[in-house]
Write a protein that holds these residues in place. Sequence first.
Motif, PDB file in Angstrom:
ATOM      1  N   UNK A  70     -17.567  12.915  17.990  1.00  0.00           N
ATOM      2  CA  UNK A  70     -16.760  13.160  19.187  1.00  0.00           C
ATOM      3  C   UNK A  70     -17.479  12.617  20.421  1.00  0.00           C
ATOM      4  N   UNK A  71     -18.782  12.874  20.518  1.00  0.00           N
ATOM      5  CA  UNK A  71     -19.556  12.360  21.641  1.00  0.00           C
ATOM      6  C   UNK A  71     -19.585  10.844  21.669  1.00  0.00           C
ATOM      7  N   UNK A  72     -19.738  10.217  20.503  1.00  0.00           N
ATOM      8  CA  UNK A  72     -19.764   8.751  20.437  1.00  0.00           C
ATOM      9  C   UNK A  72     -18.419   8.133  20.807  1.00  0.00           C
ATOM     10  N   UNK A  73     -17.331   8.745  20.363  1.00  0.00           N
ATOM     11  CA  UNK A  73     -15.997   8.207  20.663  1.00  0.00           C
ATOM     12  C   UNK A  73     -15.680   8.364  22.141  1.00  0.00           C
ATOM     13  N   UNK A  74     -15.953   9.516  22.679  1.00  0.00           N
ATOM     14  CA  UNK A  74     -15.598   9.737  24.080  1.00  0.00           C
ATOM     15  C   UNK A  74     -16.555   9.065  25.057  1.00  0.00           C
ATOM     16  N   UNK A  75     -17.736   8.685  24.589  1.00  0.00           N
ATOM     17  CA  UNK A  75     -18.621   7.912  25.460  1.00  0.00           C
ATOM     18  C   UNK A  75     -18.335   6.424  25.355  1.00  0.00           C
ATOM     19  N   UNK A  76     -17.493   6.026  24.414  1.00  0.00           N
ATOM     20  CA  UNK A  76     -17.106   4.629  24.282  1.00  0.00           C
ATOM     21  C   UNK A  76     -17.972   3.841  23.316  1.00  0.00           C
ATOM     22  N   UNK A  77     -18.952   4.452  22.698  1.00  0.00           N
ATOM     23  CA  UNK A  77     -19.822   3.743  21.756  1.00  0.00           C
ATOM     24  C   UNK A  77     -19.074   3.452  20.454  1.00  0.00           C
ATOM     25  N   UNK A  78     -18.343   4.441  19.947  1.00  0.00           N
ATOM     26  CA  UNK A  78     -17.517   4.253  18.749  1.00  0.00           C
ATOM     27  C   UNK A  78     -16.084   3.998  19.199  1.00  0.00           C
ATOM     28  N   UNK A  79     -15.324   3.224  18.411  1.00  0.00           N
ATOM     29  CA  UNK A  79     -13.951   2.901  18.815  1.00  0.00           C
ATOM     30  C   UNK A  79     -13.042   4.125  18.798  1.00  0.00           C
ATOM     31  N   UNK A  80     -12.069   4.131  19.691  1.00  0.00           N
ATOM     32  CA  UNK A  80     -11.066   5.190  19.742  1.00  0.00           C
ATOM     33  C   UNK A  80      -9.969   4.899  18.729  1.00  0.00           C
ATOM     34  N   UNK A  81      -9.221   5.935  18.350  1.00  0.00           N
ATOM     35  CA  UNK A  81      -8.095   5.754  17.447  1.00  0.00           C
ATOM     36  C   UNK A  81      -6.934   5.101  18.180  1.00  0.00           C
ATOM     37  N   UNK A 140      -3.388   5.050  19.817  1.00  0.00           N
ATOM     38  CA  UNK A 140      -2.441   5.968  20.439  1.00  0.00           C
ATOM     39  C   UNK A 140      -2.941   7.397  20.453  1.00  0.00           C
ATOM     40  N   UNK A 141      -2.128   8.308  19.889  1.00  0.00           N
ATOM     41  CA  UNK A 141      -2.472   9.727  19.860  1.00  0.00           C
ATOM     42  C   UNK A 141      -3.270  10.123  18.620  1.00  0.00           C
ATOM     43  N   UNK A 142      -3.734   9.166  17.849  1.00  0.00           N
ATOM     44  CA  UNK A 142      -4.435   9.480  16.605  1.00  0.00           C
ATOM     45  C   UNK A 142      -5.927   9.710  16.808  1.00  0.00           C
ATOM     46  N   UNK A 143      -6.381   9.835  18.030  1.00  0.00           N
ATOM     47  CA  UNK A 143      -7.799   9.937  18.300  1.00  0.00           C
ATOM     48  C   UNK A 143      -8.439  11.160  17.638  1.00  0.00           C
ATOM     49  N   UNK A 144      -7.774  12.316  17.669  1.00  0.00           N
ATOM     50  CA  UNK A 144      -8.337  13.521  17.053  1.00  0.00           C
ATOM     51  C   UNK A 144      -8.467  13.348  15.541  1.00  0.00           C
ATOM     52  N   UNK A 145      -7.437  12.775  14.933  1.00  0.00           N
ATOM     53  CA  UNK A 145      -7.475  12.532  13.492  1.00  0.00           C
ATOM     54  C   UNK A 145      -8.589  11.541  13.158  1.00  0.00           C
ATOM     55  N   UNK A 146      -8.757  10.536  13.974  1.00  0.00           N
ATOM     56  CA  UNK A 146      -9.806   9.538  13.781  1.00  0.00           C
ATOM     57  C   UNK A 146     -11.192  10.200  13.803  1.00  0.00           C
ATOM     58  N   UNK A 199     -11.963  13.359  13.207  1.00  0.00           N
ATOM     59  CA  UNK A 199     -12.126  14.239  12.043  1.00  0.00           C
ATOM     60  C   UNK A 199     -12.379  13.416  10.778  1.00  0.00           C
ATOM     61  N   UNK A 200     -11.599  12.367  10.566  1.00  0.00           N
ATOM     62  CA  UNK A 200     -11.777  11.548   9.368  1.00  0.00           C
ATOM     63  C   UNK A 200     -13.135  10.850   9.356  1.00  0.00           C
ATOM     64  N   UNK A 201     -13.536  10.320  10.495  1.00  0.00           N
ATOM     65  CA  UNK A 201     -14.836   9.663  10.583  1.00  0.00           C
ATOM     66  C   UNK A 201     -15.959  10.673  10.327  1.00  0.00           C
ATOM     67  N   UNK A 202     -15.791  11.879  10.819  1.00  0.00           N
ATOM     68  CA  UNK A 202     -16.790  12.932  10.583  1.00  0.00           C
ATOM     69  C   UNK A 202     -16.869  13.290   9.103  1.00  0.00           C
ATOM     70  N   UNK A 203     -15.727  13.369   8.439  1.00  0.00           N
ATOM     71  CA  UNK A 203     -15.712  13.651   7.004  1.00  0.00           C
ATOM     72  C   UNK A 203     -16.419  12.550   6.218  1.00  0.00           C
ATOM     73  N   UNK A 204     -16.133  11.310   6.568  1.00  0.00           N
ATOM     74  CA  UNK A 204     -16.737  10.185   5.855  1.00  0.00           C
ATOM     75  C   UNK A 204     -18.252  10.160   6.057  1.00  0.00           C
TER      76      UNK A 204
END
Length: 99
Positions: free
Chosen positions: A20-31, A33-39, A41-46
């Motif tokens: 979550x920190x990496x995505x919202x800081x812009x280091x990791x890509x965002x999902x 549209x509105x799929x950011x939360x799912x992205x 969670x899935x990335x965290x699971x992987x």
Amino acid sequence: MLRYTLMRLGIFVGCLVVVWGLVYSGIAPRGLGDSNYMWVVLLSLVISAPISFVVLRGERDRASAEVIARVDRAKANLEANRSQEDVVDDAARAQGRAS
């Protein structure tokens, strides 16, 4: 087993916070549209799955040994119950023949 599950959940939550920190800081890509939360969670699971596999190997083996012991006790109890039922059934049949 509960301890293993809680440890696995802890690793997932830790990965979730980091991703979550990496995505919202812009280091990791965002999902898309509105799929950011799912992205996230899935990335965290992987990410958490292989970490849990390696880090919790000893705890998983301990939990597995507990499960095996419980299954063996349950099988022994079932076998004991079966033999008791057989003894009672044989006694009833013998008594029925004698009458």
